[in-house]
Design an enzyme around this catalytic site. Structure first.
Site, PDB file in Angstrom:
ATOM      1  N   ASP A   1      17.654  39.822  32.916  1.00  0.00           N
ATOM      2  CA  ASP A   1      18.671  39.016  32.128  1.00  0.00           C
ATOM      3  C   ASP A   1      18.171  37.594  32.405  1.00  0.00           C
ATOM      4  O   ASP A   1      17.917  37.079  33.634  1.00  0.00           O
ATOM      5  CB  ASP A   1      20.055  39.350  32.287  1.00  0.00           C
ATOM      6  CG  ASP A   1      21.032  38.688  31.441  1.00  0.00           C
ATOM      7  OD1 ASP A   1      21.364  39.574  30.645  1.00  0.00           O
ATOM      8  OD2 ASP A   1      20.918  37.588  31.263  1.00  0.00           O
TER       9      ASP A   1
ATOM     10  N   GLU B   1      26.659  39.727  22.583  1.00  0.00           N
ATOM     11  CA  GLU B   1      26.095  38.358  22.061  1.00  0.00           C
ATOM     12  C   GLU B   1      24.846  38.712  21.389  1.00  0.00           C
ATOM     13  O   GLU B   1      24.676  38.168  20.369  1.00  0.00           O
ATOM     14  CB  GLU B   1      25.535  37.611  23.074  1.00  0.00           C
ATOM     15  CG  GLU B   1      26.765  36.894  24.165  1.00  0.00           C
ATOM     16  CD  GLU B   1      26.114  36.151  25.060  1.00  0.00           C
ATOM     17  OE1 GLU B   1      24.913  35.834  25.310  1.00  0.00           O
ATOM     18  OE2 GLU B   1      26.990  35.846  26.047  1.00  0.00           O
TER      19      GLU B   1
ATOM     20  N   HIS C   1      22.361  47.978  24.053  1.00  0.00           N
ATOM     21  CA  HIS C   1      21.470  47.861  25.207  1.00  0.00           C
ATOM     22  C   HIS C   1      22.753  47.822  26.281  1.00  0.00           C
ATOM     23  O   HIS C   1      23.808  47.979  26.076  1.00  0.00           O
ATOM     24  CB  HIS C   1      20.921  46.512  25.411  1.00  0.00           C
ATOM     25  CG  HIS C   1      21.887  45.140  25.419  1.00  0.00           C
ATOM     26  ND1 HIS C   1      22.147  44.654  24.027  1.00  0.00           N
ATOM     27  CD2 HIS C   1      22.600  44.599  26.132  1.00  0.00           C
ATOM     28  CE1 HIS C   1      23.144  43.808  24.055  1.00  0.00           C
ATOM     29  NE2 HIS C   1      23.384  43.696  25.388  1.00  0.00           N
TER      30      HIS C   1
HETATM   31  P1  5GP Z   1      25.605  41.186  25.698  1.00  0.00           P
HETATM   32  O1  5GP Z   1      26.730  40.085  25.630  1.00  0.00           O
HETATM   33  O2  5GP Z   1      25.063  41.093  24.039  1.00  0.00           O
HETATM   34  O3  5GP Z   1      25.840  42.469  26.103  1.00  0.00           O
HETATM   35  O4  5GP Z   1      24.359  40.506  26.584  1.00  0.00           O
HETATM   36  C1  5GP Z   1      23.235  40.093  26.111  1.00  0.00           C
HETATM   37  C2  5GP Z   1      22.479  39.527  27.429  1.00  0.00           C
HETATM   38  O5  5GP Z   1      21.170  39.044  26.970  1.00  0.00           O
HETATM   39  C3  5GP Z   1      23.178  38.296  28.017  1.00  0.00           C
HETATM   40  O6  5GP Z   1      23.530  38.523  29.401  1.00  0.00           O
HETATM   41  C4  5GP Z   1      22.158  37.223  27.872  1.00  0.00           C
HETATM   42  O7  5GP Z   1      21.909  36.491  29.145  1.00  0.00           O
HETATM   43  C5  5GP Z   1      20.752  38.073  27.623  1.00  0.00           C
HETATM   44  N1  5GP Z   1      19.702  37.345  26.747  1.00  0.00           N
HETATM   45  C6  5GP Z   1      19.811  36.673  25.780  1.00  0.00           C
HETATM   46  N2  5GP Z   1      18.567  36.144  25.097  1.00  0.00           N
HETATM   47  C7  5GP Z   1      17.951  36.849  26.126  1.00  0.00           C
HETATM   48  C8  5GP Z   1      16.278  36.517  26.340  1.00  0.00           C
HETATM   49  O8  5GP Z   1      16.000  36.026  25.370  1.00  0.00           O
HETATM   50  N3  5GP Z   1      15.816  36.855  27.446  1.00  0.00           N
HETATM   51  C9  5GP Z   1      16.468  37.660  28.206  1.00  0.00           C
HETATM   52  N4  5GP Z   1      15.693  38.211  29.498  1.00  0.00           N
HETATM   53  N5  5GP Z   1      17.877  37.829  28.341  1.00  0.00           N
HETATM   54  C10 5GP Z   1      18.384  37.129  27.138  1.00  0.00           C
END
Ligand code: 5GP
Length: 115
Positions: free
Chosen positions: A31, A96, A101
């Site tokens: 992440d 987000e 995932h």
């Molecule tokens: P969600 O809130 O959708 O479950 O988690 C999305 C995660 O993706 C977040 O923890 C955020 O830090 C991570 N993330 C968002 N954009 C990127 C990216 O471009 N690269 C990486 N490695 N992580 C990302």
């Protein structure tokens, strides 16, 4: 079928990421904003926006998220102390990125679930 996401671009190699595992069904990478010493996203190659879009035909591919989580936990050396797996869904779930995932978090005591 959902549209391409930032995670699709990482899977395809169009956007760089610290990839720790990849096979025909999933890609796992660190992440960008880690919440624990080991914070890895395990992303399905299916273009499913969220858990809401999962059906029986996706069970094999989505089951792979768990077996890969176990493999990576071992790779990271956090399997014995333990870790947490999280799948967020939509606004109230704090999702987000609209691409199904799983978060693997570990490397320190995470405490009880805070809701
Ligand atoms: P969600 O809130 O959708 O479950 O988690 C999305 C995660 O993706 C977040 O923890 C955020 O830090 C991570 N993330 C968002 N954009 C990127 C990216 O471009 N690269 C990486 N490695 N992580 C990302």
């Amino acid at each position: 079928m959902a549209k391409e996401t930032i995670f699709s671009k990482i899977i395809n190699g169009d956007v760089p990421a610290d990839i720790v595992y990849q096979d025909d069904l999933v890609t796992a990478f660190r992440d960008i904003n880690p919440k624990a010493p080991s914070h890895i996203l395990i992303v399905t190659h299916l273009l499913l926006p969220s858990v809401n879009d999962a059906t029986a035909e996706h069970e094999l591919a989505l089951g792979r998220l768990f077996t890969v989580a176990a493999k990576i936990a071992q790779q990271e050396g956090i399997d014995q102390n333990g870790y947490r797996l999280i799948v967020n869904c939509n606004y109230h779930g704090g999702q987000e990125v609209s691409h199904f995932h799983m978060h693997l978090l570990g490397g320190r005591p995470l405490g009880p679930m805070v809701i």
